[in-house]
Enzyme design. Structure first.
Site, PDB file in Angstrom:
ATOM      1  N   HIS A  89       0.951  -1.227  -0.013  1.00 41.67           N
ATOM      2  CA  HIS A  89      -0.110   0.015  -0.118  1.00 41.67           C
ATOM      3  C   HIS A  89       0.844   1.180   0.018  1.00 41.67           C
ATOM      4  O   HIS A  89       0.664   2.175  -0.666  1.00 41.67           O
ATOM      5  CB  HIS A  89      -0.876   0.029   1.315  1.00 41.67           C
ATOM      6  N   GLU A  90       2.015   1.250   0.839  1.00 45.71           N
ATOM      7  CA  GLU A  90       2.762   2.400   1.047  1.00 45.71           C
ATOM      8  C   GLU A  90       3.610   2.752  -0.183  1.00 45.71           C
ATOM      9  O   GLU A  90       3.698   3.794  -0.867  1.00 45.71           O
ATOM     10  CB  GLU A  90       3.685   2.203   2.300  1.00 45.71           C
TER      11      GLU A  90
ATOM     12  N   HIS B   6       1.490   4.642  -2.633  1.00 42.28           N
ATOM     13  CA  HIS B   6       1.361   6.149  -2.586  1.00 42.28           C
ATOM     14  C   HIS B   6       2.805   6.628  -3.359  1.00 42.28           C
ATOM     15  O   HIS B   6       2.823   7.651  -3.835  1.00 42.28           O
ATOM     16  CB  HIS B   6       1.518   6.386  -1.148  1.00 42.28           C
TER      17      HIS B   6
ATOM     18  N   GLU C  30      -6.298   6.836  -1.591  1.00 40.80           N
ATOM     19  CA  GLU C  30      -6.424   5.575  -0.640  1.00 40.80           C
ATOM     20  C   GLU C  30      -7.040   4.417  -1.284  1.00 40.80           C
ATOM     21  O   GLU C  30      -6.343   3.425  -1.352  1.00 40.80           O
ATOM     22  CB  GLU C  30      -7.119   6.109   0.586  1.00 40.80           C
TER      23      GLU C  30
END
Length: 270
Positions: free
Chosen positions: A129-130, A133, A188
């Site tokens: 997930h990071e 980003h 997100e």
């Protein structure tokens, strides 16, 4: 060293905090007077992100090379240091916050308390997930906003279209503002999708992203478990995000019911 009370984001979502332990050093309270159009390049984002992370690295305890947290993280993510064309570096902050974050320069920081509550596959989903980003340049937007808050632009400097050099106090404030930044719902959702595809492409258990969100949902409900401190007041989107992952896994034929998800009562990093 002064402890700064800050809000932290887990998987990119802001959570109110009462007793944060991550230290950002002594940063003066500078009020931004506004700025005009700023030419902010990827190179600027990378430079300022590295300055922020270097500052945080100096002001927080980092797990050493032989520390069980570092050994575990290297085992999990060592082969992903050049993930998707990105040059990534990982470290563990030995703090009580339950969090992880990534920066535009490819720095990924995982907090020991998060590692205490997540399985290996769940940590892979968190890092995926990071990375999402960073790949989607969401972190560029976050560091730009943090820079503007820290620069304390006056009438003269606000007219500048270039990024100026910050002093140490301003870098501390920028680091604080960056960690306290939020992403949009769209960002997100896209990072969640990136994590799912990252797990799927590497033949990891995609259901782990579901169970990671279920654990966050338990924390947001106020569950108390031995060895864990409740680090935030609420996390309203966790259950919804878990269900979105379940739908994806079911569609792909990858869903395996994990049963009842609970928070561990002992540390998972030993």
């Amino acid at each position: 060293m002064k402890k700064i009370i800050i809000g932290v984001f887990l998987l990119g979502t802001i959570c109110g905090a009462n007793a944060q332990k991550i230290s950002l050093g002594k940063a003066v309270d500078v009020v931004s007077k506004g700025s005009k159009a700023l030419s902010f390049t990827n190179e600027d984002a990378i430079k300022l992100s590295k300055e922020s992370v270097d500052y945080m690295d100096k002001n927080n305890e980092i797990a050493g090379p032989k520390d069980p947290y570092t050994v575990r993280l290297n085992k999990l993510f060592g082969k992903h240091k050049t993930q998707d064309g990105l040059n990534l570096n990982y470290k563990v902050y030995k703090v009580k916050d339950i969090n992880a974050f990534a920066c535009a320069d490819g720095s990924v920081r995982v907090f020991s308390s998060l590692m205490d509550m997540m399985t290996d596959d769940e940590l892979l989903a968190v890092i995926g997930h990071e990375i999402g980003h960073v790949k989607n340049q969401d972190t560029k937007d976050a560091i730009k906003s943090a820079y503007l808050k820290a620069a304390a632009l006056d009438a003269a400097s606000s007219a500048s279209s270039t990024v100026s050099t910050l002093n140490e106090s301003q870098i501390g404030k920028m680091a604080n503002a960056f960690v306290d930044a939020s992403h949009s719902k769209k960002q997100e959702s896209e990072a969640d999708d990136y994590s799912y595809n990252f797990m799927k492409a590497n033949h990891y258990n995609v259901v782990a992203e579901y169970t990671a969100f279920k654990k966050l949902a338990l924390l947001s409900e106020g569950s108390t478990q031995s060895g864990f401190q409740k680090m935030f007041n609420s996390h309203p989107d966790s259950e919804k995000r878990a269900q979105n992952i379940k739908k994806k896994a079911e569609k792909d034929g990858l869903w395996k019911d994990p049963g009842t998800v609970t928070l561990p009562t002992t540390k998972l990093t030993k």
